[in-house]
Design a protein around this motif. Structure first.
Motif, PDB file in Angstrom:
ATOM      1  N   GLU A 295       4.080  -3.496  -1.673  1.00 50.73           N
ATOM      2  CA  GLU A 295       3.359  -3.206  -2.918  1.00 50.73           C
ATOM      3  C   GLU A 295       3.129  -1.719  -3.159  1.00 50.73           C
ATOM      4  O   GLU A 295       3.056  -1.286  -4.306  1.00 50.73           O
ATOM      5  CB  GLU A 295       2.019  -3.947  -2.919  1.00 50.73           C
ATOM      6  N   GLU A 296       3.036  -0.919  -2.109  1.00 48.58           N
ATOM      7  CA  GLU A 296       2.658   0.487  -2.268  1.00 48.58           C
ATOM      8  C   GLU A 296       3.812   1.476  -2.178  1.00 48.58           C
ATOM      9  O   GLU A 296       3.672   2.621  -2.583  1.00 48.58           O
ATOM     10  CB  GLU A 296       1.601   0.863  -1.225  1.00 48.58           C
ATOM     11  N   ARG A 297       4.936   1.074  -1.639  1.00 48.20           N
ATOM     12  CA  ARG A 297       6.069   1.984  -1.453  1.00 48.20           C
ATOM     13  C   ARG A 297       7.151   1.677  -2.465  1.00 48.20           C
ATOM     14  O   ARG A 297       7.268   0.557  -2.957  1.00 48.20           O
ATOM     15  CB  ARG A 297       6.656   1.847  -0.031  1.00 48.20           C
ATOM     16  N   GLN A 298       7.942   2.679  -2.772  1.00 49.25           N
ATOM     17  CA  GLN A 298       9.066   2.490  -3.685  1.00 49.25           C
ATOM     18  C   GLN A 298      10.267   1.980  -2.905  1.00 49.25           C
ATOM     19  O   GLN A 298      10.706   2.623  -1.967  1.00 49.25           O
ATOM     20  CB  GLN A 298       9.422   3.821  -4.362  1.00 49.25           C
ATOM     21  N   PHE A 299      10.787   0.833  -3.281  1.00 53.20           N
ATOM     22  CA  PHE A 299      11.958   0.250  -2.647  1.00 53.20           C
ATOM     23  C   PHE A 299      13.142   0.396  -3.590  1.00 53.20           C
ATOM     24  O   PHE A 299      13.048   0.028  -4.767  1.00 53.20           O
ATOM     25  CB  PHE A 299      11.734  -1.240  -2.345  1.00 53.20           C
ATOM     26  N   SER A 300      14.253   0.907  -3.070  1.00 54.45           N
ATOM     27  CA  SER A 300      15.476   0.980  -3.865  1.00 54.45           C
ATOM     28  C   SER A 300      16.121  -0.410  -3.877  1.00 54.45           C
ATOM     29  O   SER A 300      15.755  -1.288  -3.092  1.00 54.45           O
ATOM     30  CB  SER A 300      16.447   1.989  -3.250  1.00 54.45           C
ATOM     31  N   SER A 301      17.105  -0.588  -4.737  1.00 54.60           N
ATOM     32  CA  SER A 301      17.846  -1.850  -4.768  1.00 54.60           C
ATOM     33  C   SER A 301      18.483  -2.122  -3.411  1.00 54.60           C
ATOM     34  O   SER A 301      18.500  -3.257  -2.933  1.00 54.60           O
ATOM     35  CB  SER A 301      18.935  -1.810  -5.839  1.00 54.60           C
ATOM     36  N   ASN A 302      18.993  -1.061  -2.783  1.00 53.42           N
ATOM     37  CA  ASN A 302      19.605  -1.208  -1.466  1.00 53.42           C
ATOM     38  C   ASN A 302      18.563  -1.628  -0.424  1.00 53.42           C
ATOM     39  O   ASN A 302      18.841  -2.468   0.426  1.00 53.42           O
ATOM     40  CB  ASN A 302      20.293   0.094  -1.051  1.00 53.42           C
ATOM     41  N   ASP A 303      17.362  -1.045  -0.490  1.00 57.82           N
ATOM     42  CA  ASP A 303      16.285  -1.433   0.427  1.00 57.82           C
ATOM     43  C   ASP A 303      15.966  -2.919   0.275  1.00 57.82           C
ATOM     44  O   ASP A 303      15.810  -3.643   1.267  1.00 57.82           O
ATOM     45  CB  ASP A 303      15.011  -0.633   0.156  1.00 57.82           C
ATOM     46  N   ILE A 304      15.859  -3.368  -0.960  1.00 57.30           N
ATOM     47  CA  ILE A 304      15.531  -4.769  -1.231  1.00 57.30           C
ATOM     48  C   ILE A 304      16.643  -5.671  -0.703  1.00 57.30           C
ATOM     49  O   ILE A 304      16.379  -6.706  -0.088  1.00 57.30           O
ATOM     50  CB  ILE A 304      15.289  -4.986  -2.739  1.00 57.30           C
ATOM     51  N   HIS A 305      17.887  -5.274  -0.915  1.00 61.12           N
ATOM     52  CA  HIS A 305      19.033  -6.038  -0.413  1.00 61.12           C
ATOM     53  C   HIS A 305      18.966  -6.155   1.115  1.00 61.12           C
ATOM     54  O   HIS A 305      19.145  -7.246   1.670  1.00 61.12           O
ATOM     55  CB  HIS A 305      20.337  -5.377  -0.863  1.00 61.12           C
ATOM     56  N   GLN A 306      18.714  -5.040   1.798  1.00 60.39           N
ATOM     57  CA  GLN A 306      18.627  -5.060   3.261  1.00 60.39           C
ATOM     58  C   GLN A 306      17.465  -5.920   3.735  1.00 60.39           C
ATOM     59  O   GLN A 306      17.581  -6.658   4.718  1.00 60.39           O
ATOM     60  CB  GLN A 306      18.478  -3.638   3.795  1.00 60.39           C
ATOM     61  N   LEU A 307      16.339  -5.825   3.045  1.00 54.96           N
ATOM     62  CA  LEU A 307      15.170  -6.635   3.400  1.00 54.96           C
ATOM     63  C   LEU A 307      15.480  -8.118   3.221  1.00 54.96           C
ATOM     64  O   LEU A 307      15.151  -8.938   4.089  1.00 54.96           O
ATOM     65  CB  LEU A 307      13.967  -6.227   2.542  1.00 54.96           C
ATOM     66  N   ARG A 308      16.157  -8.461   2.138  1.00 52.09           N
ATOM     67  CA  ARG A 308      16.527  -9.852   1.887  1.00 52.09           C
ATOM     68  C   ARG A 308      17.460 -10.374   2.987  1.00 52.09           C
ATOM     69  O   ARG A 308      17.293 -11.487   3.484  1.00 52.09           O
ATOM     70  CB  ARG A 308      17.191  -9.963   0.513  1.00 52.09           C
ATOM     71  N   GLU A 309      18.431  -9.549   3.388  1.00 48.63           N
ATOM     72  CA  GLU A 309      19.345  -9.937   4.467  1.00 48.63           C
ATOM     73  C   GLU A 309      18.585 -10.153   5.781  1.00 48.63           C
ATOM     74  O   GLU A 309      18.855 -11.101   6.512  1.00 48.63           O
ATOM     75  CB  GLU A 309      20.434  -8.883   4.663  1.00 48.63           C
ATOM     76  N   LEU A 310      17.655  -9.259   6.073  1.00 44.25           N
ATOM     77  CA  LEU A 310      16.850  -9.392   7.294  1.00 44.25           C
ATOM     78  C   LEU A 310      16.037 -10.684   7.267  1.00 44.25           C
ATOM     79  O   LEU A 310      16.002 -11.435   8.244  1.00 44.25           O
ATOM     80  CB  LEU A 310      15.932  -8.182   7.454  1.00 44.25           C
TER      81      LEU A 310
ATOM     82  N   ASP B 235      16.680 -13.381   5.567  1.00 46.97           N
ATOM     83  CA  ASP B 235      17.612 -14.514   5.691  1.00 46.97           C
ATOM     84  C   ASP B 235      17.996 -14.745   7.152  1.00 46.97           C
ATOM     85  O   ASP B 235      18.040 -15.885   7.613  1.00 46.97           O
ATOM     86  CB  ASP B 235      18.877 -14.272   4.850  1.00 46.97           C
ATOM     87  N   ARG B 236      18.280 -13.656   7.886  1.00 50.01           N
ATOM     88  CA  ARG B 236      18.626 -13.782   9.306  1.00 50.01           C
ATOM     89  C   ARG B 236      17.456 -14.354  10.101  1.00 50.01           C
ATOM     90  O   ARG B 236      17.631 -15.216  10.960  1.00 50.01           O
ATOM     91  CB  ARG B 236      19.041 -12.429   9.892  1.00 50.01           C
ATOM     92  N   LEU B 237      16.255 -13.865   9.818  1.00 47.35           N
ATOM     93  CA  LEU B 237      15.072 -14.358  10.523  1.00 47.35           C
ATOM     94  C   LEU B 237      14.846 -15.836  10.223  1.00 47.35           C
ATOM     95  O   LEU B 237      14.535 -16.624  11.118  1.00 47.35           O
ATOM     96  CB  LEU B 237      13.830 -13.545  10.141  1.00 47.35           C
ATOM     97  N   GLU B 238      15.004 -16.206   8.972  1.00 51.41           N
ATOM     98  CA  GLU B 238      14.821 -17.590   8.578  1.00 51.41           C
ATOM     99  C   GLU B 238      15.872 -18.496   9.223  1.00 51.41           C
ATOM    100  O   GLU B 238      15.564 -19.568   9.723  1.00 51.41           O
ATOM    101  CB  GLU B 238      14.872 -17.709   7.058  1.00 51.41           C
ATOM    102  N   ALA B 239      17.106 -18.051   9.238  1.00 50.59           N
ATOM    103  CA  ALA B 239      18.191 -18.833   9.868  1.00 50.59           C
ATOM    104  C   ALA B 239      17.922 -18.995  11.367  1.00 50.59           C
ATOM    105  O   ALA B 239      18.148 -20.063  11.923  1.00 50.59           O
ATOM    106  CB  ALA B 239      19.539 -18.159   9.644  1.00 50.59           C
ATOM    107  N   GLY B 240      17.423 -17.950  11.991  1.00 47.94           N
ATOM    108  CA  GLY B 240      17.105 -18.012  13.422  1.00 47.94           C
ATOM    109  C   GLY B 240      15.968 -18.965  13.709  1.00 47.94           C
ATOM    110  O   GLY B 240      15.976 -19.674  14.713  1.00 47.94           O
ATOM    111  N   SER B 241      14.982 -19.037  12.824  1.00 47.56           N
ATOM    112  CA  SER B 241      13.843 -19.939  13.052  1.00 47.56           C
ATOM    113  C   SER B 241      14.221 -21.386  12.777  1.00 47.56           C
ATOM    114  O   SER B 241      13.636 -22.300  13.333  1.00 47.56           O
ATOM    115  CB  SER B 241      12.639 -19.532  12.216  1.00 47.56           C
TER     116      SER B 241
END
Length: 129
Positions: free
Chosen positions: A103-118, A120-126
């Motif tokens: 909420e407080e930091r500026q995320f680029s589109s690339n940051d959001i993409h990387q966060l989404r991938e992370l 997804d990996r965490l969710e798949a692992g769980s």
């Protein structure tokens, strides 16, 4: 091994320079400070000695010069520092920290993409457990 004493902001700045250089004399660290950083040579020397005493740096003599090198990996310091901060500010709960960052930091589109991938990996692992 007992936990290391945490680093001050200035000590962390000096440690980052040593990590970058992989090993450096006091003079090399001093000369690597950002331009406009108002800190004198003897203060850099003091910070380096503190980092050595706290167990973050190794030191060896090269002639009459002390050469400092990392004793602890940056990732270890990051993990310990963030863990301490999460405990202190958020009572050990990580979600309030994550919410704050999103909420407080500026995320680029690339940051959001990387966060989404992370995520997804965490969710798949769980799901596998």
């Amino acid at each position: 091994m007992p936990p290391r004493t945490g680093l001050s902001k200035a000590e962390l700045e000096i440690a980052r320079i040593v990590w970058q250089l992989k090993g450096a004399s006091v003079r090399q660290v001093f000369e690597s400070l950002p331009s406009g950083r108002d800190i004198d040579f003897s203060t850099v020397q003091t910070y380096l000695r503190r980092l050595e005493e706290k167990g973050y740096l190794n030191v060896r003599l090269d002639g009459r010069n002390r050469v400092y090198s990392p004793k602890v990996k940056p990732q270890t310091v990051i993990r310990e520092t963030v863990s301490e901060m999460v405990d202190l500010l958020f009572g050990g709960e990580t979600m309030p920290l994550m919410k704050h960052l999103v909420e407080e930091r500026q995320f680029s589109s690339n940051d959001i993409h990387q966060l989404r991938e992370l995520l997804d990996r965490l969710e798949a692992g769980s799901d596998e457990q």
